[in-house]
Design a protein around this motif. Structure first.
Motif, PDB file in Angstrom:
ATOM      1  N   HIS A   1      -8.839  -0.668  -3.107  1.00  0.00           N
ATOM      2  CA  HIS A   1      -7.752   0.316  -3.082  1.00  0.00           C
ATOM      3  C   HIS A   1      -8.278   1.744  -2.917  1.00  0.00           C
ATOM      4  O   HIS A   1      -7.706   2.553  -2.198  1.00  0.00           O
ATOM      5  CB  HIS A   1      -6.945   0.197  -4.374  1.00  0.00           C
ATOM      6  CG  HIS A   1      -6.115   1.374  -4.696  1.00  0.00           C
ATOM      7  ND1 HIS A   1      -5.004   1.724  -3.953  1.00  0.00           N
ATOM      8  CD2 HIS A   1      -6.228   2.321  -5.662  1.00  0.00           C
ATOM      9  CE1 HIS A   1      -4.478   2.817  -4.467  1.00  0.00           C
ATOM     10  NE2 HIS A   1      -5.198   3.201  -5.492  1.00  0.00           N
TER      11      HIS A   1
ATOM     12  N   MET B   1      -9.609   3.121   1.076  1.00  0.00           N
ATOM     13  CA  MET B   1      -8.844   3.037   2.334  1.00  0.00           C
ATOM     14  C   MET B   1      -8.151   4.379   2.616  1.00  0.00           C
ATOM     15  O   MET B   1      -6.939   4.475   2.606  1.00  0.00           O
ATOM     16  CB  MET B   1      -7.870   1.847   2.362  1.00  0.00           C
ATOM     17  CG  MET B   1      -7.032   1.639   1.131  1.00  0.00           C
ATOM     18  SD  MET B   1      -6.027   0.131   1.224  1.00  0.00           S
ATOM     19  CE  MET B   1      -5.005   0.395   2.660  1.00  0.00           C
TER      20      MET B   1
ATOM     21  N   HIS C   1       0.869  -1.186   0.000  1.00  0.00           N
ATOM     22  CA  HIS C   1       0.000   0.000   0.000  1.00  0.00           C
ATOM     23  C   HIS C   1       0.902   1.231   0.000  1.00  0.00           C
ATOM     24  O   HIS C   1       2.121   1.104  -0.139  1.00  0.00           O
ATOM     25  CB  HIS C   1      -0.905   0.000   1.241  1.00  0.00           C
ATOM     26  CG  HIS C   1      -1.749  -1.235   1.380  1.00  0.00           C
ATOM     27  ND1 HIS C   1      -2.963  -1.360   0.777  1.00  0.00           N
ATOM     28  CD2 HIS C   1      -1.516  -2.399   2.037  1.00  0.00           C
ATOM     29  CE1 HIS C   1      -3.465  -2.547   1.061  1.00  0.00           C
ATOM     30  NE2 HIS C   1      -2.601  -3.210   1.829  1.00  0.00           N
TER      31      HIS C   1
ATOM     32  N   CYS D   1      -4.764   5.688   0.015  1.00  0.00           N
ATOM     33  CA  CYS D   1      -3.742   4.718  -0.354  1.00  0.00           C
ATOM     34  C   CYS D   1      -3.310   5.021  -1.788  1.00  0.00           C
ATOM     35  O   CYS D   1      -4.148   5.192  -2.661  1.00  0.00           O
ATOM     36  CB  CYS D   1      -4.299   3.300  -0.260  1.00  0.00           C
ATOM     37  SG  CYS D   1      -3.107   2.074  -0.834  1.00  0.00           S
TER      38      CYS D   1
ATOM     39  N   GLU E   1      -0.992   3.240  -3.722  1.00  0.00           N
ATOM     40  CA  GLU E   1      -0.353   2.154  -4.459  1.00  0.00           C
ATOM     41  C   GLU E   1      -1.489   1.212  -4.838  1.00  0.00           C
ATOM     42  O   GLU E   1      -2.208   0.750  -3.954  1.00  0.00           O
ATOM     43  CB  GLU E   1       0.670   1.459  -3.546  1.00  0.00           C
ATOM     44  CG  GLU E   1       1.409   0.312  -4.180  1.00  0.00           C
ATOM     45  CD  GLU E   1       2.343   0.758  -5.284  1.00  0.00           C
ATOM     46  OE1 GLU E   1       3.273   1.511  -4.998  1.00  0.00           O
ATOM     47  OE2 GLU E   1       2.116   0.345  -6.437  1.00  0.00           O
TER      48      GLU E   1
ATOM     49  N   CYS F   1      -3.554  -1.481  -4.876  1.00  0.00           N
ATOM     50  CA  CYS F   1      -3.356  -2.645  -4.019  1.00  0.00           C
ATOM     51  C   CYS F   1      -4.435  -3.704  -4.192  1.00  0.00           C
ATOM     52  O   CYS F   1      -4.314  -4.801  -3.661  1.00  0.00           O
ATOM     53  CB  CYS F   1      -3.259  -2.204  -2.570  1.00  0.00           C
ATOM     54  SG  CYS F   1      -4.700  -1.304  -2.005  1.00  0.00           S
TER      55      CYS F   1
HETATM   56 CU   LIG Z   1      -3.847   0.018  -0.420  1.00  0.00          CU
END
Ligand SMILES: [Cu+2]
Length: 327
Positions: free
Chosen positions: A246, A249, A203, A238, A240, A242
């Motif tokens: 995603h 978060m 992340h 976040c 990245e 993920c």
């Molecule tokens: Cu993430």
């Protein structure tokens, strides 16, 4: 016609400079509707990022305008009609040296402040507070290792929970508002140790207004730092890719006065101790009592932050005006 185009070029350049500078009017701690440029700066690193961004933008606009004018001039001056007998010149040493050396000098002029900024971002001044952020699939957990290691999970609020806050006059932006905000005191150096669930994925912990952004890698600890200069709520997401959630978060960092932070962290530490006591307690009645105590303390801590959020709502506009003035 041609003259009109040439005359409008500086106007276009001015518009671009204005758009670049408009980052100064962008919201702080969250994206704003119609925003151009970066989110408002609320830390020394972020302020430096803004300076660098503005500096590079001026160079970009100047080069774009120069090339545009040069092309227009060539089209006008050396077209077949105005210049029927073209020159046969193929080389010009002075010109060739100039168009090699000048771009090198421009790159060096960009590289020096760029490396200085990079060095500043990774300078890690002595921390007043350390936070540990762990990325899970798909939420964050935050712990305060120096303060008895109390911890909590940070999850995105759904629409119903947001409506409740909005009804209380507390702003809760969609896809950004969280249940448990990270709380830090204003004007203190905060060190963030970032990692991810060993069984999870990568992340990235980010707060744009602090200029903080670092990957959360399973089984590794990475670090970022910030020194918030303005009280308020600062959101990040976040950063990245993920997986499935995603986009859901977010991270919320609430910057409060030192006294508010002390009151909040005291309640959180006491709740943590009560929770530990309850776990070690064999007597059922006493255990229940300890758990009730823990619940009450967490409620108290939440109330402290809720009150701070209401106070900050009023200060918000003033803080943004001051921060723009500071830039
Ligand atoms: Cu993430």
């Amino acid at each position: 016609m041609l003259r009109r185009i040439i005359c409008s070029a500086p106007a276009a350049a001015l518009t671009m400079i204005f758009l670049a500078a408009s980052s100064a009017w962008a919201g702080m701690g969250h994206p704003s509707p119609g925003q151009m440029g970066l989110q408002g700066a609320a830390s020394p690193v972020s302020a430096e990022i803004h300076n660098f961004y503005d500096f590079v933008n001026v160079i970009i606009v100047a080069i774009a305008v120069f090339v545009l004018l040069l092309m227009l001039y060539v089209m006008y001056r050396f077209n077949e009609q105005s210049n029927p007998n073209p020159s046969r010149t193929a080389h010009n040493t002075l010109l060739e040296v100039a168009w090699t050396v000048i771009p090198i000098l421009i790159l060096v002029a960009i590289a020096i402040p760029s490396f200085r900024l990079l060095n500043f971002q990774y300078s890690y001044p002595k921390a007043d507070i350390t936070i540990k952020a762990t990325g899970y699939t798909w939420y964050w957990a935050h712990a305060y290792p120096d303060l008895g290691d109390f911890s909590f999970e940070t999850r995105m609020l759904d629409d119903a929970a947001r409506e409740e806050l909005i009804a209380e006059n507390i702003p809760a932006p969609r896809n950004l508002a969280v249940d448990n905000e990270v709380v830090v005191p204003v004007n203190k150096v905060v060190n963030v140790l970032v990692t991810a669930d060993p069984e999870g994925v990568i992340h990235d912990w980010t707060i744009p207004s602090f200029g903080s952004k670092v990957d959360a890698v399973p089984g590794r600890v990475t670090t970022t730092w910030f020194k918030p200069t303005v009280e308020g709520i600062f959101y990040g997401q976040c950063s990245e890719l993920c997986g499935k959630d995603h986009a859901f978060m977010p991270i919320g960092v609430r910057v409060v006065s030192e006294e508010t932070f002390a009151a909040w962290s005291e309640a959180m530490q006491a709740a943590n101790t009560a929770g530990k006591d309850a776990r070690g307690e064999k007597d059922k009645t006493k255990r229940r009592e300890k758990l009730r105590e823990k619940k009450e303390l967490i409620k108290k801590a939440k109330q402290i932050i809720r009150e701070a959020a209401l106070r900050q709502r009023g200060n918000r506009k003033l803080a943004e005006v001051n921060a723009v003035g500071m830039q």
